[in-house]
Design a protein around this motif. Structure first.
Motif, PDB file in Angstrom:
ATOM      1  N   SER A 143       0.825  -1.214   0.000  1.00  0.00           N
ATOM      2  CA  SER A 143       0.000   0.000   0.000  1.00  0.00           C
ATOM      3  C   SER A 143       0.855   1.259   0.000  1.00  0.00           C
ATOM      4  CB  SER A 143      -0.924   0.013   1.222  1.00  0.00           C
ATOM      5  OG  SER A 143      -1.782  -1.107   1.224  1.00  0.00           O
ATOM      6  N   GLY A 144       2.032   1.165   0.617  1.00  0.00           N
ATOM      7  CA  GLY A 144       2.925   2.320   0.686  1.00  0.00           C
ATOM      8  C   GLY A 144       3.401   2.793  -0.666  1.00  0.00           C
ATOM      9  N   VAL A 145       3.420   1.902  -1.667  1.00  0.00           N
ATOM     10  CA  VAL A 145       3.811   2.312  -3.019  1.00  0.00           C
ATOM     11  C   VAL A 145       2.826   3.350  -3.550  1.00  0.00           C
ATOM     12  CG1 VAL A 145       4.285   1.539  -5.375  1.00  0.00           C
ATOM     13  CG2 VAL A 145       4.861   0.071  -3.435  1.00  0.00           C
ATOM     14  N   GLY A 146       1.527   3.060  -3.370  1.00  0.00           N
ATOM     15  CA  GLY A 146       0.503   4.006  -3.796  1.00  0.00           C
ATOM     16  C   GLY A 146       0.547   5.289  -2.995  1.00  0.00           C
ATOM     17  N   VAL A 147       0.796   5.179  -1.684  1.00  0.00           N
ATOM     18  CA  VAL A 147       0.901   6.371  -0.836  1.00  0.00           C
ATOM     19  C   VAL A 147       2.067   7.236  -1.293  1.00  0.00           C
ATOM     20  CG1 VAL A 147       1.291   7.212   1.509  1.00  0.00           C
ATOM     21  CG2 VAL A 147      -0.135   5.194   1.142  1.00  0.00           C
ATOM     22  N   LEU A 175       7.499   2.059   5.707  1.00  0.00           N
ATOM     23  CA  LEU A 175       6.728   2.334   6.924  1.00  0.00           C
ATOM     24  C   LEU A 175       5.335   1.713   6.861  1.00  0.00           C
ATOM     25  CD1 LEU A 175       7.708   6.027   7.773  1.00  0.00           C
ATOM     26  CD2 LEU A 175       8.423   3.930   8.931  1.00  0.00           C
ATOM     27  N   VAL A 176       4.678   1.835   5.704  1.00  0.00           N
ATOM     28  CA  VAL A 176       3.349   1.235   5.559  1.00  0.00           C
ATOM     29  C   VAL A 176       3.452  -0.285   5.616  1.00  0.00           C
ATOM     30  CG1 VAL A 176       1.392   0.925   3.991  1.00  0.00           C
ATOM     31  CG2 VAL A 176       2.391   3.192   4.295  1.00  0.00           C
ATOM     32  N   ALA A 177       4.480  -0.853   5.006  1.00  0.00           N
ATOM     33  CA  ALA A 177       4.680  -2.302   5.071  1.00  0.00           C
ATOM     34  C   ALA A 177       4.907  -2.756   6.510  1.00  0.00           C
ATOM     35  CB  ALA A 177       5.865  -2.700   4.188  1.00  0.00           C
ATOM     36  N   LEU A 178       5.707  -1.972   7.254  1.00  0.00           N
ATOM     37  CA  LEU A 178       5.955  -2.307   8.656  1.00  0.00           C
ATOM     38  C   LEU A 178       4.679  -2.203   9.487  1.00  0.00           C
ATOM     39  CD1 LEU A 178       7.966  -2.994  10.912  1.00  0.00           C
ATOM     40  CD2 LEU A 178       8.405  -0.531  11.146  1.00  0.00           C
ATOM     41  N   GLY A 179       3.913  -1.132   9.233  1.00  0.00           N
ATOM     42  CA  GLY A 179       2.648  -0.962   9.949  1.00  0.00           C
ATOM     43  C   GLY A 179       1.668  -2.088   9.671  1.00  0.00           C
ATOM     44  N   THR A 180       1.607  -2.531   8.428  1.00  0.00           N
ATOM     45  CA  THR A 180       0.730  -3.650   8.063  1.00  0.00           C
ATOM     46  C   THR A 180       1.170  -4.931   8.752  1.00  0.00           C
ATOM     47  OG1 THR A 180       0.354  -2.626   5.897  1.00  0.00           O
ATOM     48  CG2 THR A 180      -0.210  -4.946   6.123  1.00  0.00           C
ATOM     49  N   PHE A 181       2.488  -5.142   8.793  1.00  0.00           N
ATOM     50  CA  PHE A 181       3.022  -6.339   9.445  1.00  0.00           C
ATOM     51  C   PHE A 181       2.679  -6.347  10.943  1.00  0.00           C
ATOM     52  CE2 PHE A 181       6.517  -8.270  11.876  1.00  0.00           C
ATOM     53  CZ  PHE A 181       6.463  -9.567  11.382  1.00  0.00           C
ATOM     54  N   ILE A 182       2.864  -5.197  11.613  1.00  0.00           N
ATOM     55  CA  ILE A 182       2.569  -5.109  13.045  1.00  0.00           C
ATOM     56  C   ILE A 182       1.079  -5.308  13.303  1.00  0.00           C
ATOM     57  CG2 ILE A 182       2.564  -3.551  15.044  1.00  0.00           C
ATOM     58  CD1 ILE A 182       5.134  -2.300  13.908  1.00  0.00           C
ATOM     59  N   ARG A 183       0.241  -4.694  12.466  1.00  0.00           N
ATOM     60  CA  ARG A 183      -1.205  -4.826  12.634  1.00  0.00           C
ATOM     61  C   ARG A 183      -1.645  -6.274  12.471  1.00  0.00           C
ATOM     62  NH1 ARG A 183      -2.498  -1.335   9.246  1.00  0.00           N
ATOM     63  NH2 ARG A 183      -3.103  -2.651   7.474  1.00  0.00           N
TER      64      ARG A 183
END
Length: 540
Positions: free
Chosen positions: A109-113, A520-528
């Motif tokens: 998702s971070g790619v699009g962001v 950062l978005v990838a990390l956030g997704t992983f933690i969630r």
């Protein structure tokens, strides 16, 4: 055994999350009226100010025809494949950049962001160029000339006029005569590649947004080739127009320089009018220097060194080319107000077309988001984005506005775009799967994917982008610091200066704020996801 095989086949045919989401979007998503409308939208977005000013500048800097060789090669191995990739992703996923990459993998998702952030940065300063175009256009309406022609019509008019100018052939010979030593210059190849990125608008998310409104059966491969060829042809065509005017300007300046030298020598040595000409100038100068050495030494500091080649070698980048060199040439033409109105109207149309596509890259993911669209209607989202861009854009209209404009123009979308497009290519080929993507395209268009596209996507394009990264980093390390050109009033010329620490901090923030979205978005997704798994774990 047969039963097991049959049941397994039926399971394989069950739509996955990608297919289900694409099917749901297909039911509600608006579509282009016809494929031609989509093609024109892509052309309007891709063909912009970079075709008129950045390409001719790079062509001039790297030896005219010498730049065309790497440019065409980069178009084939990088431009067309990546353009097709983005159009295919948008058409397949039927969403904006954020939703499209999230559908491929939640971790992407971070790619699009990142694409939205880069497009947002571009929107901040790009409208300033349009404002300049408005300003120059209104000041062109003096003798009451008006036209409603489209940019291509204006370029054709300028081509006809440019080719009839005195000295136009000098500019065209300069453009199409390659300097072979430039082919060994790695910067020529790097700039050819980055020009393809900027010119086609890769990595901004606009192409994905446009393609998401296509019919699933649309032939996006054909459209990718058409848009690429039209865009690059426009760049070369605009360069022919530019270099014909360059030739006129350079010849005008060169002959004006010669006339001043002739007048100076004629008056200083009391020569007969008409005796000294451009053809015998060097011969007479040698004669005067040997016959009247004392007097010639007094006059010598005032004798300018006139050179047509040096005039043609003078390169002006970006806004300087569009708003200084062109206007300087225009004012020396007959009926200058007419050419001024035509030119700045064309710039305005090019700028607005690109800006609409760039705004779509921001608005489409935001309006696709259920979280945002549930609170705000589409009109409110559009209004807020435009209001914020307008407010921030005021910075570029202040006294130091051009300084900050150059920073945004040079660094807001350079390394960021390379990283975004690299991750896009890897995501499609190695996360989503090239075979799976190939079968999707075949299902949509009914056409088998050619080996050329597969080789470019899987190997050539990503390796080339990695090479660009290595070059940028090594060039920065060797240079030591980032530099810019500033006008020194005391010297009356442009000088190269190092960026101060606060400017370097802004540059670092511009690059990091978009590129860091991806990890950062990838990390956030992983933690969630880990927290969800932990919360749903059975208690012993």
């Amino acid at each position: 055994m047969r039963l097991a095989i049959k049941r397994r086949a039926s399971c394989d045919q069950r739509p996955g999350p990608v297919e289900e989401r694409a099917r749901d979007m297909e039911k509600t998503r608006p579509q282009w009226g016809n494929p031609l409308q989509f093609v024109f939208a892509c052309i309007s977005y891709a063909v912009g100010l970079g075709n008129v000013w950045r390409f001719p500048y790079l062509c001039q800097m790297y030896g005219g025809g010498s730049f065309l060789v790497p440019y065409i090669i980069m178009l084939i191995v990088e431009g067309m494949p990546l353009l097709y990739l983005e159009l295919a992703v948008g058409q397949r996923m039927r969403q904006g950049s954020i939703g499209a990459w999230r559908t491929i993998s939640p971790y992407l998702s971070g790619v699009g962001v990142a694409s939205v952030v880069v497009s947002f940065f571009l929107s901040m300063y790009y409208n300033v160029i349009n404002a300049w175009g408005f300003w120059y256009l209104f000041h062109s309406f003096q003798v009451v000339y008006f036209t409603a022609s489209m940019p291509y019509c204006v370029l054709i008019i300028y081509l006809v006029r440019g080719l009839t100018l005195h000295g136009a052939t000098n500019g065209l010979m300069y453009m199409f005569t390659p300097k072979m030593e430039q082919l060994a210059n790695p910067k020529a190849w790097i700039n050819a590649a980055t020009q393809i990125f900027f010119s086609l608008g890769l990595g901004f998310g606009s192409l994905i947004a446009f393609a998401s409104y296509n019919e699933p059966s649309n032939d996006c491969q054909k459209h990718a080739v058409i848009v690429s060829i039209i865009n690059s042809s426009t760049s070369i065509f605009a360069s022919i127009v530019t270099f014909s005017i360059y030739g006129f300007k350079a010849t005008f300046n060169y002959e004006n320089c010669l006339n001043k030298v002739i007048l100076l020598l004629t008056n200083s040595f009391d020569l007969e009018d008409g005796f000294l000409t451009a053809s015998n100038l060097e011969e007479v100068k040698d004669y005067l220097a040997s016959t009247y050495p004392n007097k010639y030494s007094e006059v010598f500091p005032h004798i300018r060194n006139c050179s047509l080649e040096s005039e043609l070698d003078t390169a002006v980048q970006g806004t300087g080319l569009a708003f200084i060199v062109y206007t300087e040439a225009i004012k020396n033409m007959e009926v200058s107000q007419l050419w001024s109105v035509l030119y700045f109207f064309m710039l305005l149309m090019l700028g607005i077309g690109s800006m609409l596509g760039n705004t779509a890259a921001i608005l489409t993911p935001l309006t696709d988001s259920k979280v945002i669209s549930s609170y705000l209607p589409k009109e409110a989202i559009s209004g807020l984005v435009c209001l914020i861009n307008c407010a921030v854009g005021m910075v570029f209209t202040m006294e130091a506005g051009n300084y900050w404009f150059d920073i945004f123009n040079d660094y807001a979308a350079t390394l960021s775009l390379l990283l975004i497009v690299l991750v896009e290519t890897i995501a499609v080929c190695y996360v989503y799967g090239l075979k799976r993507f190939e079968s999707d395209l075949q299902a949509m268009t009914g056409r088998t994917l050619n080996w050329y596209w597969k080789v470019m996507w899987a190997f050539v394009s990503p390796l080339l982008i990695i090479g660009l990264f290595i070059f940028y980093l090594s060039d920065y390390i060797l240079t030591g610091t980032l530099q810019y050109q500033a006008w020194d009033a005391t010297q009356g010329q442009l000088v190269t200066k190092d960026y101060p620490p606060h400017a370097l901090a802004v540059i670092g923030l511009l690059v990091a704020s978009s590129t860091m979205c991806i990890p950062l978005v990838a990390l956030g997704t992983f933690i969630r996801n880990r927290l969800k798994r932990g919360g749903s774990a059975p208690v012993a």
